[in-house]
Scaffold this active site. Structure first.
Site, PDB file in Angstrom:
ATOM      1  NE  ARG A   1      34.294  38.478  37.003  1.00 34.63           N
ATOM      2  CZ  ARG A   1      34.597  37.302  36.499  1.00 34.63           C
ATOM      3  NH1 ARG A   1      35.150  37.227  35.311  1.00 34.63           N
ATOM      4  NH2 ARG A   1      34.343  36.185  37.137  1.00 34.63           N
ATOM      5  CB  ILE A   2      32.619  40.680  43.081  1.00 28.80           C
ATOM      6  CG1 ILE A   2      31.781  40.024  41.971  1.00 28.80           C
ATOM      7  CG2 ILE A   2      31.719  41.180  44.210  1.00 28.80           C
ATOM      8  CD1 ILE A   2      31.070  38.755  42.367  1.00 28.80           C
TER       9      ILE A   2
ATOM     10  CG  ASP B   1      43.770  38.667  44.584  1.00 31.17           C
ATOM     11  OD1 ASP B   1      44.534  37.766  44.196  1.00 31.17           O
ATOM     12  OD2 ASP B   1      42.680  38.922  44.050  1.00 31.17           O
TER      13      ASP B   1
ATOM     14  CB  CYS C   1      28.640  38.531  48.893  1.00 31.40           C
ATOM     15  SG  CYS C   1      27.537  39.466  49.918  1.00 31.40           S
TER      16      CYS C   1
ATOM     17  NE  ARG D   1      30.643  28.653  45.725  1.00 30.65           N
ATOM     18  CZ  ARG D   1      31.127  27.746  44.891  1.00 30.65           C
ATOM     19  NH1 ARG D   1      31.897  28.115  43.894  1.00 30.65           N
ATOM     20  NH2 ARG D   1      30.845  26.470  45.058  1.00 30.65           N
TER      21      ARG D   1
ATOM     22  CG  ASP E   1      23.993  36.439  49.411  1.00 26.28           C
ATOM     23  OD1 ASP E   1      22.782  36.345  49.714  1.00 26.28           O
ATOM     24  OD2 ASP E   1      24.416  36.359  48.243  1.00 26.28           O
TER      25      ASP E   1
ATOM     26  CD  GLU F   1      24.497  28.786  49.343  1.00 28.68           C
ATOM     27  OE1 GLU F   1      24.046  28.757  48.184  1.00 28.68           O
ATOM     28  OE2 GLU F   1      25.291  29.643  49.730  1.00 28.68           O
TER      29      GLU F   1
ATOM     30  CG  HIS G   1      23.748  32.056  46.715  1.00 25.27           C
ATOM     31  ND1 HIS G   1      24.581  30.964  46.743  1.00 25.27           N
ATOM     32  CD2 HIS G   1      24.306  32.913  45.830  1.00 25.27           C
ATOM     33  CE1 HIS G   1      25.584  31.152  45.897  1.00 25.27           C
ATOM     34  NE2 HIS G   1      25.429  32.336  45.329  1.00 25.27           N
TER      35      HIS G   1
ATOM     36  N   GLY H   1      23.051  37.365  45.810  1.00 31.69           N
ATOM     37  CA  GLY H   1      23.984  38.252  45.105  1.00 31.69           C
ATOM     38  C   GLY H   1      23.513  38.660  43.720  1.00 31.69           C
TER      39      GLY H   1
HETATM   40  P1  NAD Z   1      37.172  36.831  40.147  1.00 29.75           P
HETATM   41  O1  NAD Z   1      37.808  35.620  39.586  1.00 29.75           O
HETATM   42  O2  NAD Z   1      36.997  38.024  39.268  1.00 29.75           O
HETATM   43  O3  NAD Z   1      37.977  37.289  41.460  1.00 29.75           O
HETATM   44  C1  NAD Z   1      38.431  36.382  42.425  1.00 29.75           C
HETATM   45  C2  NAD Z   1      39.744  36.929  42.983  1.00 29.75           C
HETATM   46  O4  NAD Z   1      40.158  36.092  44.061  1.00 29.75           O
HETATM   47  C3  NAD Z   1      40.886  36.910  41.946  1.00 29.75           C
HETATM   48  O5  NAD Z   1      41.465  38.199  41.807  1.00 29.75           O
HETATM   49  C4  NAD Z   1      41.882  35.914  42.525  1.00 29.75           C
HETATM   50  O6  NAD Z   1      43.231  36.303  42.261  1.00 29.75           O
HETATM   51  C5  NAD Z   1      41.575  35.989  44.013  1.00 29.75           C
HETATM   52  N1  NAD Z   1      42.039  34.819  44.746  1.00 29.75           N
HETATM   53  C6  NAD Z   1      42.102  33.527  44.331  1.00 29.75           C
HETATM   54  N2  NAD Z   1      42.631  32.752  45.303  1.00 29.75           N
HETATM   55  C7  NAD Z   1      42.888  33.567  46.345  1.00 29.75           C
HETATM   56  C8  NAD Z   1      43.421  33.352  47.633  1.00 29.75           C
HETATM   57  N3  NAD Z   1      43.807  32.150  48.040  1.00 29.75           N
HETATM   58  N4  NAD Z   1      43.558  34.410  48.457  1.00 29.75           N
HETATM   59  C9  NAD Z   1      43.174  35.657  48.071  1.00 29.75           C
HETATM   60  N5  NAD Z   1      42.673  35.925  46.846  1.00 29.75           N
HETATM   61  C10 NAD Z   1      42.521  34.887  45.993  1.00 29.75           C
HETATM   62  O7  NAD Z   1      35.753  36.354  40.752  1.00 29.75           O
HETATM   63  P2  NAD Z   1      34.464  37.275  41.027  1.00 29.75           P
HETATM   64  O8  NAD Z   1      33.610  37.288  39.815  1.00 29.75           O
HETATM   65  O9  NAD Z   1      34.904  38.550  41.656  1.00 29.75           O
HETATM   66  O10 NAD Z   1      33.682  36.352  42.088  1.00 29.75           O
HETATM   67  C11 NAD Z   1      34.154  36.229  43.415  1.00 29.75           C
HETATM   68  C12 NAD Z   1      33.305  35.226  44.168  1.00 29.75           C
HETATM   69  O11 NAD Z   1      31.953  35.680  44.252  1.00 29.75           O
HETATM   70  C13 NAD Z   1      33.228  33.850  43.528  1.00 29.75           C
HETATM   71  O12 NAD Z   1      33.376  32.876  44.559  1.00 29.75           O
HETATM   72  C14 NAD Z   1      31.828  33.756  42.988  1.00 29.75           C
HETATM   73  O13 NAD Z   1      31.353  32.416  42.982  1.00 29.75           O
HETATM   74  C15 NAD Z   1      31.087  34.579  44.019  1.00 29.75           C
HETATM   75  N6  NAD Z   1      29.788  35.104  43.547  1.00 29.75           N
HETATM   76  C16 NAD Z   1      28.740  35.095  44.456  1.00 29.75           C
HETATM   77  C17 NAD Z   1      27.490  35.597  44.080  1.00 29.75           C
HETATM   78  C18 NAD Z   1      26.354  35.588  45.051  1.00 29.75           C
HETATM   79  O14 NAD Z   1      25.226  35.403  44.629  1.00 29.75           O
HETATM   80  N7  NAD Z   1      26.592  35.811  46.327  1.00 29.75           N
HETATM   81  C19 NAD Z   1      27.309  36.105  42.774  1.00 29.75           C
HETATM   82  C20 NAD Z   1      28.397  36.130  41.890  1.00 29.75           C
HETATM   83  C21 NAD Z   1      29.628  35.622  42.300  1.00 29.75           C
END
Ligand code: NAD
Length: 527
Positions: free
Chosen positions: A150-151, A170, A230, A232, A256, A261, A279, A281
């Site tokens: 998603r992000i 990915d 941004c 984990r 971030d 943390e 953090h 985001g």
């Molecule tokens: P998502 O599930 O939509 O996307 C994650 C992607 O990572 C998936 O497409 C998955 O196939 C891929 N993936 C999984 N294992 C993998 C690997 N070993 N190698 C490569 N790709 C791999 O998640 P999202 O909503 O896009 O969130 C992504 C990250 O952002 C999460 O860790 C979430 O916790 C973090 N996040 C951080 C903040 C912040 O405040 N900084 C805010 C929201 C989310």
């Protein structure tokens, strides 16, 4: 009338939304004792991370309490197992933060490459120091996105606008999924890292992603490359990044998220080549609005008994039925995890066939458990028995199930067939003595393996000496074999072998085994 208790900050818009539908909303911050005392007066709770929704709270909440909503993503503060046992639905709101986090990523990228925080700090000290503030353009640079979910996709949309060339890594999505975002997927990190000018990570924290960027990976990157994180904190090894920056190999990083943390060791954040934020985001007004709306809509839907997009646990069922179903759920989820690690590629189709006694059970949940097993390790949000099939569909995976009543060698059998491109992977599992899970067939070969621990799976041509050779490589590397099974259809024909070992098998040992003549494929599965 539904009574809903919001026990932590929630944007006003969410409260109005609920009141507008006639719900009675109480907005207060109870102590744990007050929570225990009054939780039974409410149909739903909306919490963030500070309200401890323990088993005790849930037990006091039922029968009136039906749903707990988490305004956000993580839910360590909620005892979801207890909620499942008491039939309380737990749900979260994982979409509201997407845009804000992608925007912060772009903000950090620009700030890092144009040294904006440093420039500002000089100005505040009344210093006009242009020369050392020469920056780098984003235009034409190669951006590497690890985790194009998603992000990651939202970042790609924005990077396209800056004229960047976008590569992605990915392993769990297909090129077609990201074609419209102009992302070219590469098959491995080894292919991606040497090519990128800027690397940005958007993966969940899983066993596979923990410290996925460490010394070796940083060395593979171009000298002068930049890193943004941004996602984990623990996906990058901080000490390795610190060294790579101090050595001058990595030009800078914007972080971030941090290994702990707030950080216990601030040295990385303090480097002049690093921009660090606490953090942030999701720290925008809009993200807070969206999360509030997302969680109240989901809560409302759940209270009406409708389908919920982001539920974390499963619905209630009579305890006797659950006791019967539970070992199948375990078997099926383990088979899904096994299959996921065996395939390691985007799946197109999953077919489950139920044979024998198991057809009497609500086997859709067993299907969901298998899908959960495949998807859970790769997605950033929780996959559960309720949302697994829906999430598979969202990712373009067809899931079908059928039943066969024929009697065979086993009184119950769960057979799975997974299509990946033009190839099919097959597996069947059973419960021995009602609750001991066994995988009994792989790719049409009879095997006998309990789906747990460390397993080496081979496809090979049966011939004398194969077992000895693999055994001595494992012995030389101090890896102990616990048991072994060779499945074959004819003497000296095609065969599969499962070896359960006491220790994990490092990639270099697997590579050595692959050099033995006659082995077509060797995989390591850790369950
Ligand atoms: P998502 O599930 O939509 O996307 C994650 C992607 O990572 C998936 O497409 C998955 O196939 C891929 N993936 C999984 N294992 C993998 C690997 N070993 N190698 C490569 N790709 C791999 O998640 P999202 O909503 O896009 O969130 C992504 C990250 O952002 C999460 O860790 C979430 O916790 C973090 N996040 C951080 C903040 C912040 O405040 N900084 C805010 C929201 C989310």
């Amino acid at each position: 009338m539904y009574r809903i208790w919001v026990t932590e900050d929630l944007d006003e818009i969410g409260l109005e939304w609920l009141r507008g539908r006639g719900a009675e909303v109480e907005y207060s911050r109870p102590s744990y004792e007050e929570l225990l005392e009054r939780v039974g007066e409410f149909d739903a709770l909306i919490v963030r991370t500070n309200t401890k929704v323990t088993e005790e709270v849930i037990a006091r909440g039922v029968p009136r309490l039906k749903v707990v909503g988490r305004a956000g993503v993580g839910f360590d503060n909620i005892d979801t197992d207890a909620a499942t046992r008491y039939g309380v639905l737990v749900l979260n709101a994982p979409y509201g933060y997407m845009i804000s986090t992608a925007e912060l990523t772009m903000g950090l990228m620009l700030a890092l490459l144009r040294k904006i925080p440093l420039a500002d700090s000089y100005m505040k000290k009344e210093q006009w120091r242009k020369r050392e503030l020469l920056g780098t353009e984003l235009y034409g640079k190669v951006l590497g996105i690890i985790g194009v979910g998603r992000i990651g996709r939202q970042v790609a949309i924005r990077a396209n606008a800056f004229g960047m060339q976008i590569l992605g890594y990915d392993p769990y999505i297909r090129q077609e999924d990201v074609e419209k975002y102009n992302v070219k997927l590469l098959p491995s990190l080894e292919d991606l890292l040497p090519q990128v000018d800027i690397l940005t990570l958007h993966v969940p924290l899983t066993e596979e992603t923990r410290y996925m960027i460490a010394e070796r990976e940083l060395r593979m990157m171009k000298k002068g490359a930049f890193i943004i994180n941004c996602s984990r904190g623990k996906v990058i090894k901080g000490s390795a990044l610190y060294k790579a920056i101090v050595d001058g190999h990595i030009a800078g990083a914007a972080l971030d998220v941090h290994e702990t943390e707030p950080p216990t060791d601030w040295s990385l954040a303090k480097l002049p080549q690093v921009i660090a934020t606490p953090h942030l985001g999701s720290a925008t007004y809009e993200a807070q609005h969206k999360v509030a709306i997302e969680v109240v809509e989901e809560i409302w839907m759940a209270l009406q008994g409708g389908p919920v997009r982001s539920s974390i646990n499963m619905p209630s069922m009579p305890p006797e039925l659950y006791a019967y179903l539970k070992p199948y759920l375990y078997l099926s989820e383990k088979m899904g995890q096994f299959m996921g690690q065996w395939i390691r590629r985007p799946v197109d189709e999953i077919r489950l066939t139920y044979i024998g006694d198991v057809v009497e059970l609500p086997y859709s949940l067993i299907t969901a458990a298998f899908v959960k097993g495949i998807l859970d390790p790769v997605l950033g949000e929780p996959v559960n028995y309720i949302n697994a099939v829906c999430m598979a569909k969202e990712r373009g995976i067809t899931v079908t199930e059928s039943i066969e009543e024929r009697e065979g060698e086993f009184t119950n059998l769960v057979r799975v067939e997974v299509k990946v491109g033009k190839e099919y992977y097959e597996m069947a599992g059973t419960l021995v003595g009602r609750n001991i899970p066994k995988i009994v067939e792989i790719d049409g070969f009879r095997v006998d393996v309990e789906p747990k621990g460390n397993i080496i799976l081979t496809r090979h041509h049966d011939r004398p000496g194969m077992i000895g050779k693999i055994g001595s490589i494992l012995g030389e590397n101090n890896i102990n074999i616990a048991n072994m099974y060779v499945g074959r259809k004819e003497i000296r024909g095609e065969a599969v072998m499962t070896l359960c070992v006491d220790e994990p098998v490092p990639p270099e040992v697997l590579d050595k085994i692959k050099t033995i003549e006659g082995f077509e494929r060797v995989d390591f599965i850790s369950l």
